[in-house]
Scaffold this active site. Structure first.
Site, PDB file in Angstrom:
ATOM      1  N   MET A  16       0.826  -1.218   0.000  1.00 45.82           N
ATOM      2  CA  MET A  16       0.000   0.000   0.000  1.00 45.82           C
ATOM      3  C   MET A  16       0.860   1.268   0.000  1.00 45.82           C
ATOM      4  O   MET A  16       0.643   2.186  -0.787  1.00 45.82           O
ATOM      5  CB  MET A  16      -0.927   0.020   1.223  1.00 45.82           C
ATOM      6  CG  MET A  16      -2.047  -0.986   1.174  1.00 45.82           C
ATOM      7  SD  MET A  16      -3.243  -0.633  -0.122  1.00 45.82           S
ATOM      8  CE  MET A  16      -4.104   0.783   0.540  1.00 45.82           C
ATOM      9  N   GLY A  17       1.853   1.306   0.900  1.00 46.86           N
ATOM     10  CA  GLY A  17       2.715   2.480   1.013  1.00 46.86           C
ATOM     11  C   GLY A  17       3.495   2.719  -0.266  1.00 46.86           C
ATOM     12  O   GLY A  17       3.578   3.853  -0.759  1.00 46.86           O
ATOM     13  N   VAL A  77       1.492   1.886   8.114  1.00 48.76           N
ATOM     14  CA  VAL A  77       2.044   0.764   8.877  1.00 48.76           C
ATOM     15  C   VAL A  77       0.860   0.083   9.578  1.00 48.76           C
ATOM     16  O   VAL A  77      -0.211   0.680   9.693  1.00 48.76           O
ATOM     17  CB  VAL A  77       3.094   1.246   9.913  1.00 48.76           C
ATOM     18  CG1 VAL A  77       4.272   1.908   9.231  1.00 48.76           C
ATOM     19  CG2 VAL A  77       2.486   2.200  10.951  1.00 48.76           C
ATOM     20  N   SER A 131      -8.915   3.830   0.961  1.00 42.27           N
ATOM     21  CA  SER A 131      -9.557   2.588   0.518  1.00 42.27           C
ATOM     22  C   SER A 131      -9.323   2.343  -0.951  1.00 42.27           C
ATOM     23  O   SER A 131      -9.252   3.267  -1.755  1.00 42.27           O
ATOM     24  CB  SER A 131     -11.063   2.649   0.776  1.00 42.27           C
ATOM     25  OG  SER A 131     -11.666   1.460   0.281  1.00 42.27           O
ATOM     26  N   GLY A 133      -7.525  -0.917  -1.810  1.00 43.37           N
ATOM     27  CA  GLY A 133      -6.581  -2.019  -1.954  1.00 43.37           C
ATOM     28  C   GLY A 133      -5.336  -1.592  -2.717  1.00 43.37           C
ATOM     29  O   GLY A 133      -5.072  -0.402  -2.905  1.00 43.37           O
ATOM     30  N   LYS A 185     -13.707   5.813   7.660  1.00 50.69           N
ATOM     31  CA  LYS A 185     -13.131   4.598   7.052  1.00 50.69           C
ATOM     32  C   LYS A 185     -13.600   3.349   7.800  1.00 50.69           C
ATOM     33  O   LYS A 185     -13.871   2.305   7.199  1.00 50.69           O
ATOM     34  CB  LYS A 185     -11.594   4.683   7.055  1.00 50.69           C
ATOM     35  CG  LYS A 185     -10.910   3.429   6.474  1.00 50.69           C
ATOM     36  CD  LYS A 185     -11.296   3.212   5.029  1.00 50.69           C
ATOM     37  CE  LYS A 185     -10.744   2.025   4.298  1.00 50.69           C
ATOM     38  NZ  LYS A 185     -10.113   0.940   4.902  1.00 50.69           N
ATOM     39  N   HIS A 188     -17.020   2.688   6.619  1.00 47.96           N
ATOM     40  CA  HIS A 188     -16.872   2.167   5.245  1.00 47.96           C
ATOM     41  C   HIS A 188     -16.615   0.661   5.309  1.00 47.96           C
ATOM     42  O   HIS A 188     -17.239  -0.131   4.604  1.00 47.96           O
ATOM     43  CB  HIS A 188     -15.702   2.886   4.545  1.00 47.96           C
ATOM     44  CG  HIS A 188     -15.239   2.213   3.275  1.00 47.96           C
ATOM     45  ND1 HIS A 188     -14.462   1.066   3.281  1.00 47.96           N
ATOM     46  CD2 HIS A 188     -15.455   2.498   1.959  1.00 47.96           C
ATOM     47  CE1 HIS A 188     -14.219   0.687   2.044  1.00 47.96           C
ATOM     48  NE2 HIS A 188     -14.809   1.545   1.228  1.00 47.96           N
ATOM     49  N   ASN A 189     -15.710   0.257   6.184  1.00 47.59           N
ATOM     50  CA  ASN A 189     -15.379  -1.159   6.272  1.00 47.59           C
ATOM     51  C   ASN A 189     -16.531  -1.975   6.856  1.00 47.59           C
ATOM     52  O   ASN A 189     -16.737  -3.125   6.462  1.00 47.59           O
ATOM     53  CB  ASN A 189     -14.115  -1.359   7.115  1.00 47.59           C
ATOM     54  CG  ASN A 189     -12.860  -1.052   6.311  1.00 47.59           C
ATOM     55  OD1 ASN A 189     -12.896  -0.248   5.390  1.00 47.59           O
ATOM     56  ND2 ASN A 189     -11.753  -1.674   6.663  1.00 47.59           N
ATOM     57  N   GLU A 192     -18.670  -2.561   4.093  1.00 49.77           N
ATOM     58  CA  GLU A 192     -17.964  -3.550   3.240  1.00 49.77           C
ATOM     59  C   GLU A 192     -18.221  -4.974   3.766  1.00 49.77           C
ATOM     60  O   GLU A 192     -18.568  -5.878   2.996  1.00 49.77           O
ATOM     61  CB  GLU A 192     -16.463  -3.196   3.267  1.00 49.77           C
ATOM     62  CG  GLU A 192     -15.525  -4.179   2.634  1.00 49.77           C
ATOM     63  CD  GLU A 192     -14.059  -3.755   2.851  1.00 49.77           C
ATOM     64  OE1 GLU A 192     -13.689  -2.606   2.527  1.00 49.77           O
ATOM     65  OE2 GLU A 192     -13.271  -4.575   3.384  1.00 49.77           O
ATOM     66  N   TYR A 193     -18.068  -5.174   5.073  1.00 52.71           N
ATOM     67  CA  TYR A 193     -18.310  -6.493   5.681  1.00 52.71           C
ATOM     68  C   TYR A 193     -19.742  -6.951   5.378  1.00 52.71           C
ATOM     69  O   TYR A 193     -19.984  -8.101   5.019  1.00 52.71           O
ATOM     70  CB  TYR A 193     -18.173  -6.423   7.209  1.00 52.71           C
ATOM     71  CG  TYR A 193     -16.800  -6.628   7.787  1.00 52.71           C
ATOM     72  CD1 TYR A 193     -15.714  -5.880   7.364  1.00 52.71           C
ATOM     73  CD2 TYR A 193     -16.588  -7.542   8.823  1.00 52.71           C
ATOM     74  CE1 TYR A 193     -14.470  -6.036   7.942  1.00 52.71           C
ATOM     75  CE2 TYR A 193     -15.353  -7.715   9.402  1.00 52.71           C
ATOM     76  CZ  TYR A 193     -14.285  -6.958   8.969  1.00 52.71           C
ATOM     77  OH  TYR A 193     -13.049  -7.118   9.550  1.00 52.71           O
ATOM     78  N   ARG A 291     -18.628 -14.119  10.291  1.00 52.35           N
ATOM     79  CA  ARG A 291     -17.199 -14.385  10.075  1.00 52.35           C
ATOM     80  C   ARG A 291     -16.665 -15.142  11.295  1.00 52.35           C
ATOM     81  O   ARG A 291     -15.880 -16.077  11.164  1.00 52.35           O
ATOM     82  CB  ARG A 291     -16.407 -13.083   9.910  1.00 52.35           C
ATOM     83  CG  ARG A 291     -16.546 -12.477   8.549  1.00 52.35           C
ATOM     84  CD  ARG A 291     -15.402 -11.514   8.266  1.00 52.35           C
ATOM     85  NE  ARG A 291     -15.707 -10.641   7.138  1.00 52.35           N
ATOM     86  CZ  ARG A 291     -14.855  -9.790   6.597  1.00 52.35           C
ATOM     87  NH1 ARG A 291     -13.633  -9.682   7.083  1.00 52.35           N
ATOM     88  NH2 ARG A 291     -15.193  -9.037   5.575  1.00 52.35           N
ATOM     89  N   ARG A 448     -40.244  -4.867  32.040  1.00 51.27           N
ATOM     90  CA  ARG A 448     -39.183  -4.238  32.839  1.00 51.27           C
ATOM     91  C   ARG A 448     -39.769  -3.598  34.095  1.00 51.27           C
ATOM     92  O   ARG A 448     -39.189  -3.645  35.180  1.00 51.27           O
ATOM     93  CB  ARG A 448     -38.450  -3.161  32.012  1.00 51.27           C
ATOM     94  CG  ARG A 448     -37.608  -3.735  30.884  1.00 51.27           C
ATOM     95  CD  ARG A 448     -36.978  -2.631  30.019  1.00 51.27           C
ATOM     96  NE  ARG A 448     -35.942  -1.895  30.732  1.00 51.27           N
ATOM     97  CZ  ARG A 448     -35.980  -0.594  30.997  1.00 51.27           C
ATOM     98  NH1 ARG A 448     -37.041   0.129  30.628  1.00 51.27           N
ATOM     99  NH2 ARG A 448     -34.993  -0.011  31.643  1.00 51.27           N
ATOM    100  N   HIS A 454     -38.743  -0.478  36.559  1.00 51.28           N
ATOM    101  CA  HIS A 454     -37.906   0.386  35.713  1.00 51.28           C
ATOM    102  C   HIS A 454     -38.676   1.571  35.130  1.00 51.28           C
ATOM    103  O   HIS A 454     -38.075   2.385  34.433  1.00 51.28           O
ATOM    104  CB  HIS A 454     -37.272  -0.442  34.590  1.00 51.28           C
ATOM    105  CG  HIS A 454     -36.264  -1.431  35.099  1.00 51.28           C
ATOM    106  ND1 HIS A 454     -35.096  -1.060  35.712  1.00 51.28           N
ATOM    107  CD2 HIS A 454     -36.276  -2.782  35.117  1.00 51.28           C
ATOM    108  CE1 HIS A 454     -34.415  -2.131  36.060  1.00 51.28           C
ATOM    109  NE2 HIS A 454     -35.118  -3.204  35.718  1.00 51.28           N
TER     110      HIS A 454
END
Ligand code: 6PG
Length: 469
Positions: A16-17, A77, A131, A133, A185, A188-189, A192-193, A291, A448, A454
């Protein structure tokens, strides 16, 4: 090149970097990078486009010395303690006014701590989501910077040049205050999931319910990608079905991959933070949960032997494929709705002022969840910047009204066939609950109050009530 002459520095020259730095150089900026692993520096230089200015520094100190002031240093990183250790290494080398950008998938709470830590040192710090990839980084990602506005102004020109473009508009914009870049981000992910979970369920229905071959599934997904469902995730899914396995004869790679999905945490963070806000994102929650369940392979094998589920084949392939298309379309809209409603809530609750109209605009290109739908959402937020949920927009209402019957049908068929469609079901459940003027939680309030005093509110009078049941 002479001293102090590089425009941009990158720490961490993994794929990526390296790719992002090469992209920066391709756009006419002089780029310098550093990685502790010298081979990565060599690879950076050998992959540079002819005529561009790209250098690998032999030390962090050398890289900093060669940058123009104010120094613009980005790190790509792994998220976590490495980010802190790089910041600590940088502090003695930098001067007031210099800029550090964390472009990794850092947790936004960590970003807030780092903003605080660097504030006194007069060093600008920007948490930024990237984002797209490997390819995105090289040829145009979607970029989500947030926080320090001075830092944003200083790097705007570079980021606009390297980002993806849609109708010549750059897919980068200021995402709001504090840790907004990493927050956007993260969500966003989460989306994505959720979309990946939905696609995997549709694949399961096609494969085990309709007994379709990889070639047939390729053809269907490739066709879907030409229409309203056009998206990066649909496009790569179509491609995946064609890939041959290199290690065996006559197998497609997808059939040789173990059914255990990994994750690096951003989906889980989205769910956790949604619960803290609170805001409801059930399809993202389910995507994370499934997952996790996938990793219990041995237990699933044992349970399958005990329950012996028999998959009932489905008939009427053409009709079911159309229903799958429309059902997936509806469910995908609902995933975006959940994620975007989370951003709307977080924007005010966490005081980040996230410009939703810019979020959907810069997600139209470069990022993993880019899709034709984002064009529709961009129009919706242009009309109403404060839209709390995309399901309140008239155009979106008409799309979901047209397609949700198919989602219900697909779920019915799959449940009858014993094919799990937990993500698709969560999407329709969310839609039905969100569009219910009356929810059954009056009963929960009664329970409740009965067991725990409550209290509850009434529909006919103001105030708080308790009853001796
Ligand atoms: C992106 C991706 C990227 C990464 C995911 C994968 O937007 O380019 O989201 O950030 O591939 O974090 O996440 P998992 O490993 O958790 O699936």
């Amino acid at each position: 090149m002479a001293n102090n002459s590089f425009d941009f520095g990158m720490i961490g020259l993994g794929t990526m970097g390296r790719n992002l730095l090469l992209n920066i150089a391709d756009n006419g900026f002089s780029a310098i990078g550093f990685d502790r692993d010298a081979t990565k520096g060599q690879l950076l230089e050998s992959s540079a486009t002819k005529g561009t200015t790209v250098k690998s520094a032999s030390s962090l100190a050398e890289m900093i010395q060669l940058l123009k002031a104010p120094r613009k240093v980005m790190m790509l990183v792994p998220a976590g303690p490495i980010v802190d250790s790089v910041i600590n290494d940088l502090i003695p080398l930098l001067q007031p006014g210099d800029i550090i950008i964390d472009g990794g998938n850092s947790h936004y709470i960590d970003t807030l701590k780092r903003i605080d830590f660097l504030k006194d040192k007069k060093i600008h710090f920007m948490g930024m989501g990237v984002s797209g990839g490997e390819k995105g980084a090289r040829f145009g990602p979607s970029i989500m910077p947030g926080g320090d506005i001075e830092a944003w102004k200083a790097v705007k020109q570079i980021l606009e040049a390297v980002s993806a473009k849609v109708n010549s508009e750059p897919c980068v914009a200021y995402m709001g205050k504090a840790a907004a870049g990493h927050y956007v981000k993260m969500v966003h992910n989460g989306i994505e999931y959720a979309i990946m979970q939905l696609i995997s369920e549709v694949y399961d229905v096609m494969k085990r319910g309709l007994n379709m071959s990889n070639d047939e599934m390729h053809a269907v997904f490739a066709k879907w990608n030409q229409g309203a469902m056009q998206s990066y995730l649909i496009e790569i899914t179509a491609d995946i079905f064609l890939k041959q396995d290199d290690l065996t004869e006559n197998n497609r790679l997808v059939d040789m991959i173990l059914d255990k999905a990994g994750s690096k945490g951003t989906g889980k963070w989205t769910s956790q933070d949604a619960m803290d806000l609170p805001v409801s994102v059930p399809t993202i929650d389910i995507a994370v949960a499934l997952r996790d369940l996938s990793s219990y392979k041995d237990e699933r094998v044992a349970a399958a032997a005990l329950f012996q589920p028999v998959i009932k084949p489905m008939k009427n392939e053409e009709k079911v494929i159309q229903q799958l298309h429309d059902g997936l379309y509806a469910a995908t809209i609902i995933c975006y709705a959940q994620g975007l409603s989370m951003l709307a809530k977080a924007s005010t609750e966490l005081k980040m002022d996230i410009p939703l109209k810019d979020v959907v605009r810069i997600w139209r290109g470069g990022c993993i969840i880019r899709s034709a739908l984002l064009e529709i959402f961009t129009k919706a937020y242009k009309k109403d910047k404060t839209l709390s949920n995309i399901l309140l927009n008239k155009k979106v209402v008409s799309l979901v009204k047209k397609s949700n019957a198919s989602l219900r049908k697909v779920i019915q068929l799959a449940v009858a066939s014993k094919i799990p469609v937990t993500g698709l079901s969560s999407a329709i459940g969310y839609l039905d609950a969100y569009t219910s003027a009356q929810m059954p939680v009056n009963l929960i309030q009664a329970q409740r109050d009965l067991f725990g005093a409550h209290t509850y509110q009434r529909i006919d009078k103001e105030g708080i009530f308790h009853t001796e049941w």
